[in-house]
Design a protein around this motif. Structure first.
Motif, PDB file in Angstrom:
ATOM      1  N   VAL A 226      47.679 -62.118  40.849  1.00 14.09           N
ATOM      2  CA  VAL A 226      47.189 -60.956  39.592  1.00 14.09           C
ATOM      3  C   VAL A 226      45.586 -60.515  40.120  1.00 14.09           C
ATOM      4  N   ASP A 227      44.526 -59.666  39.531  1.00 19.60           N
ATOM      5  CA  ASP A 227      43.446 -59.279  39.156  1.00 19.60           C
ATOM      6  C   ASP A 227      43.287 -59.154  38.399  1.00 19.60           C
ATOM      7  N   CYS A 228      44.050 -58.277  37.169  1.00 13.55           N
ATOM      8  CA  CYS A 228      43.403 -58.384  35.888  1.00 13.55           C
ATOM      9  C   CYS A 228      45.104 -58.489  34.871  1.00 13.55           C
ATOM     10  N   ILE A 229      45.539 -59.247  33.913  1.00 15.33           N
ATOM     11  CA  ILE A 229      46.244 -58.961  32.959  1.00 15.33           C
ATOM     12  C   ILE A 229      45.536 -57.917  31.386  1.00 15.33           C
ATOM     13  N   VAL A 230      46.043 -57.197  31.059  1.00 13.14           N
ATOM     14  CA  VAL A 230      45.867 -56.521  30.190  1.00 13.14           C
ATOM     15  C   VAL A 230      47.532 -56.438  28.870  1.00 13.14           C
ATOM     16  N   THR A 231      46.745 -56.733  27.713  1.00 10.84           N
ATOM     17  CA  THR A 231      47.820 -57.648  26.900  1.00 10.84           C
ATOM     18  C   THR A 231      46.920 -57.144  25.373  1.00 10.84           C
ATOM     19  N   ASP A 232      47.751 -56.894  23.547  1.00 10.86           N
ATOM     20  CA  ASP A 232      47.542 -56.560  23.725  1.00 10.86           C
ATOM     21  C   ASP A 232      46.574 -57.547  22.007  1.00 10.86           C
ATOM     22  N   GLU A 233      46.705 -58.775  22.563  1.00 11.15           N
ATOM     23  CA  GLU A 233      45.956 -60.109  21.772  1.00 11.15           C
ATOM     24  C   GLU A 233      45.343 -60.344  22.627  1.00 11.15           C
ATOM     25  N   LYS A 234      44.421 -61.144  22.192  1.00 16.21           N
ATOM     26  CA  LYS A 234      43.710 -61.948  22.964  1.00 16.21           C
ATOM     27  C   LYS A 234      44.517 -63.494  23.820  1.00 16.21           C
ATOM     28  N   PRO A 235      45.020 -64.456  24.325  1.00 19.24           N
ATOM     29  CA  PRO A 235      45.738 -65.063  24.701  1.00 19.24           C
ATOM     30  C   PRO A 235      45.548 -66.790  23.748  1.00 19.24           C
ATOM     31  N   ASP A 236      45.417 -67.000  23.598  1.00 20.53           N
ATOM     32  CA  ASP A 236      44.647 -68.874  23.457  1.00 20.53           C
ATOM     33  C   ASP A 236      44.315 -69.408  24.425  1.00 20.53           C
ATOM     34  N   GLU A 237      43.697 -70.282  24.147  1.00 22.17           N
ATOM     35  CA  GLU A 237      42.189 -70.961  24.809  1.00 22.17           C
ATOM     36  C   GLU A 237      43.181 -71.586  26.020  1.00 22.17           C
ATOM     37  N   MET A 238      44.761 -72.082  25.936  1.00 16.11           N
ATOM     38  CA  MET A 238      45.182 -72.360  26.931  1.00 16.11           C
ATOM     39  C   MET A 238      45.076 -71.711  28.145  1.00 16.11           C
ATOM     40  N   TRP A 239      45.916 -70.588  28.063  1.00 16.20           N
ATOM     41  CA  TRP A 239      45.830 -69.731  28.975  1.00 16.20           C
ATOM     42  C   TRP A 239      44.332 -68.995  29.173  1.00 16.20           C
ATOM     43  N   MET A 240      43.416 -68.750  28.813  1.00 23.09           N
ATOM     44  CA  MET A 240      42.077 -67.962  28.930  1.00 23.09           C
ATOM     45  C   MET A 240      41.926 -68.921  30.253  1.00 23.09           C
ATOM     46  N   GLU A 241      42.415 -70.579  30.072  1.00 23.49           N
ATOM     47  CA  GLU A 241      41.381 -71.245  31.191  1.00 23.49           C
ATOM     48  C   GLU A 241      42.493 -71.392  32.330  1.00 23.49           C
ATOM     49  N   ALA A 242      43.897 -70.864  32.932  1.00 26.65           N
ATOM     50  CA  ALA A 242      44.720 -70.659  33.073  1.00 26.65           C
ATOM     51  C   ALA A 242      43.766 -69.636  34.201  1.00 26.65           C
ATOM     52  N   PHE A 243      43.423 -68.926  33.162  1.00 27.60           N
ATOM     53  CA  PHE A 243      42.877 -67.259  33.633  1.00 27.60           C
ATOM     54  C   PHE A 243      41.818 -67.352  34.835  1.00 27.60           C
ATOM     55  N   ARG A 244      40.919 -68.272  34.215  1.00 25.30           N
ATOM     56  CA  ARG A 244      39.709 -68.683  34.541  1.00 25.30           C
ATOM     57  C   ARG A 244      39.956 -69.500  35.799  1.00 25.30           C
TER      58      ARG A 244
END
Length: 254
Positions: A226-244
């Motif tokens: 997936v190139d981009c995930i669009v969601t309604d709330e900021k995911p926690d840092e665990m998720w943001m690190e996985a996306f990075r």
């Protein structure tokens, strides 16, 4: 009230609260507890709930499509936020695909002011929603109607999707998990989404925050697809690190 209507209302409750109590439902709908037990028997047969002492709990592992009206009422505020964000990603003249999720219906409602779009979708509700838009090309891939999900599925639908190439695809899912990736309720709908992903230059997953950390039956793809995930709330840092790590952009409502 018809029995089918009452069962749909019970299904809405069990998805909102994760469980229901026979005695409470009996009072609310002014029917006998035996009638409610028969309703729960039917919902269990269909794979939606698991009966427990005095009531029933949600069947989290069910691969059965929920009725569209039940899915529509799940977190509408979150889906509206996602649709607003997605609208900014769609430009006049784009060729896009939308899946048969209720989130995609919210997206369709939010982009009707755009010009000269081409929209390919297997969702009956989106076809109806966009039927009065002028200057667009609205395309359905064909296929077999799946009444509960109000979607077109099967080989004809897959062949139809495979015959197009689009700028962007926007799809949703039942679960997104760090280990298991992006999953959906059954193989048929998952296959449709896989074909849409393969047909697009840029891939957007539009998913509300309630789906994070959940796994459904059929794997669609990994996070890195997936190139981009669009969601309604900021995911926690665990998720943001996985996306990075996967080089996946994440857009959320500030």
């Amino acid at each position: 009230m018809l029995a089918a209507e009452r069962r749909n209302l019970i299904l809405e409750k069990v998805h909102a609260n994760k469980r229901v109590i026979v005695s409470e439902l009996s009072k609310e709908y002014d029917v006998s507890e035996e009638t409610i037990r028969r309703d729960l028997d039917k919902l269990e047969e269909e794979g939606h709930v698991i009966k427990s002492y005095g009531g029933a709990v949600i069947n989290e592992k069910s691969s059965i499509d929920l009725p569209f009206n039940v899915r529509w009422k799940a977190n509408p505020e979150g889906k509206h936020k996602i649709a607003e964000l997605v609208s900014r990603e769609i430009k006049d003249g784009d060729h896009i695909m939308l899946d048969a999720s209720t989130t995609a219906v919210f997206i369709a409602k939010s982009i009707k002011h755009k010009k000269h779009l081409t929209v390919i979708t297997n969702a009956i509700e989106i076809l109806l929603e966009l039927a009065d838009v002028q200057g667009w090309d609205i395309i359905t891939p064909g296929g077999l109607l799946r009444p509960n999900s109000m979607s077109l599925i099967g080989k004809k639908a897959l062949d139809g999707i495979d015959s197009y190439h689009v700028d962007k695809v926007f799809f949703s899912c039942k679960g997104i998990d760090l280990k298991n990736g992006i999953t959906d309720g059954n193989v048929e709908t998952g296959g449709i989404k896989q074909s849409m992903i393969a047909a697009a230059d840029k891939i957007y997953l539009a998913v509300d925050s309630s789906k994070f950390g959940r796994t459904a039956f059929s794997r669609i793809c990994g996070l890195g697809a997936v190139d981009c995930i669009v969601t309604d709330e900021k995911p926690d840092e665990m998720w943001m690190e996985a996306f990075r790590k996967e080089k996946t952009e994440c857009i959320y409502k500030e």
